[in-house]
Design an enzyme around this catalytic site. Sequence first.
Site, PDB file in Angstrom:
ATOM      1  N   ASP A 105      39.779  -2.423  48.697  1.00  0.00           N
ATOM      2  CA  ASP A 105      39.790  -3.828  48.284  1.00  0.00           C
ATOM      3  C   ASP A 105      38.511  -4.327  47.821  1.00  0.00           C
ATOM      4  O   ASP A 105      36.957  -3.833  48.614  1.00  0.00           O
ATOM      5  CB  ASP A 105      40.007  -4.404  49.850  1.00  0.00           C
ATOM      6  CG  ASP A 105      40.763  -6.339  49.655  1.00  0.00           C
ATOM      7  OD1 ASP A 105      42.013  -5.569  49.169  1.00  0.00           O
ATOM      8  OD2 ASP A 105      39.827  -7.066  49.417  1.00  0.00           O
ATOM      9  N   ILE A 129      56.019 -14.719  45.871  1.00  0.00           N
ATOM     10  CA  ILE A 129      55.531 -13.734  47.591  1.00  0.00           C
ATOM     11  C   ILE A 129      54.794 -14.732  48.349  1.00  0.00           C
ATOM     12  O   ILE A 129      53.280 -14.855  47.705  1.00  0.00           O
ATOM     13  CB  ILE A 129      55.245 -12.413  46.951  1.00  0.00           C
ATOM     14  CG1 ILE A 129      56.210 -11.382  45.951  1.00  0.00           C
ATOM     15  CG2 ILE A 129      55.400 -11.936  48.597  1.00  0.00           C
ATOM     16  CD1 ILE A 129      57.570 -11.963  46.515  1.00  0.00           C
ATOM     17  N   THR A 154      51.699 -14.407  49.663  1.00  0.00           N
ATOM     18  CA  THR A 154      50.878 -13.446  49.786  1.00  0.00           C
ATOM     19  C   THR A 154      49.755 -15.233  50.141  1.00  0.00           C
ATOM     20  O   THR A 154      49.378 -15.702  49.253  1.00  0.00           O
ATOM     21  CB  THR A 154      50.438 -12.505  49.004  1.00  0.00           C
ATOM     22  OG1 THR A 154      51.031 -13.582  47.602  1.00  0.00           O
ATOM     23  CG2 THR A 154      51.614 -11.795  48.829  1.00  0.00           C
ATOM     24  N   TYR A 193      46.548 -14.846  32.797  1.00  0.00           N
ATOM     25  CA  TYR A 193      47.348 -13.649  33.944  1.00  0.00           C
ATOM     26  C   TYR A 193      48.405 -12.755  33.296  1.00  0.00           C
ATOM     27  O   TYR A 193      48.944 -12.005  33.434  1.00  0.00           O
ATOM     28  CB  TYR A 193      48.143 -14.550  35.013  1.00  0.00           C
ATOM     29  CG  TYR A 193      48.327 -13.657  36.378  1.00  0.00           C
ATOM     30  CD1 TYR A 193      48.178 -12.691  37.039  1.00  0.00           C
ATOM     31  CD2 TYR A 193      50.176 -13.899  36.122  1.00  0.00           C
ATOM     32  CE1 TYR A 193      48.726 -12.425  38.734  1.00  0.00           C
ATOM     33  CE2 TYR A 193      50.666 -13.208  37.204  1.00  0.00           C
ATOM     34  CZ  TYR A 193      49.770 -12.392  38.589  1.00  0.00           C
ATOM     35  OH  TYR A 193      51.090 -11.755  38.985  1.00  0.00           O
TER      36      TYR A 193
END
Length: 251
Positions: free
Chosen positions: A38, A190, A192, A157
Amino acid sequence: MTKEFAGKVALVTGGGSGIGAACARQLADEGAKVVVADMHLEGAQQVVETIKAAGGEAASYQIDVSDPVAVAAMVDFTVTTFGGLDCAVNNAGIGGPLKPIAEYEIDEWRHVIDVNQNSVFYCMKYELQAMLPNGKGSIVNMSSILGTNGIAAAPAYVSAKHALVGMTKSAAIAYSAQGVRINAVAPGYIHTPLVENSLDEESLKALVGLHPIGRLGRADEVANLTLFLLSDRASFITGSYHLVDGAYAAQ
């Protein structure tokens, strides 16, 4: 009872939070040795600590996936640390600015494409080089419902996630006969940090209304499908794009 990924080595990018963290934890729970990669090292280290506390094996790695040299080093670290690479989840990504294409700055566009699209090419390039000599392996690329659908305010995106599906199909055709399977997973919205940090409460409620199931998804639900696709149970599944979206795309 034998764990499904016992003896296997897995690499998860964007593994410090959200879907990536859920995938890393589930892989470790099923016996895999996991590199949690990450950009935010602290998040990756926290996931690794959770895995180790549960008796699993894992290592953290700080990575900017838009840098091909760094990606090559990440794969080398994985092979050196755990002795190989069997499974990879290319999950790292960013949302980018929310505005229509005429208002997008060139640098903004390039950044979103670099992180969400070019990085998947870099990751697959070096992951495949590690897997092919062994004649086996499995890769899951994390796309999105916006890999087939579109929205006005996220052109970069959407473009990147569409391209990711195409890369997945091309790579699957090229390497399936050599023992490496490659699939894409397409989450709906989701819960997140990527979603929660970019939208206000009213916008989040509006997102829920787009899903006939009546809620946003959970990271573990995406991880469940991802692990299935990585596993030997999915041995005849490659080049596919799999929705986890509460019927969003069915409308």
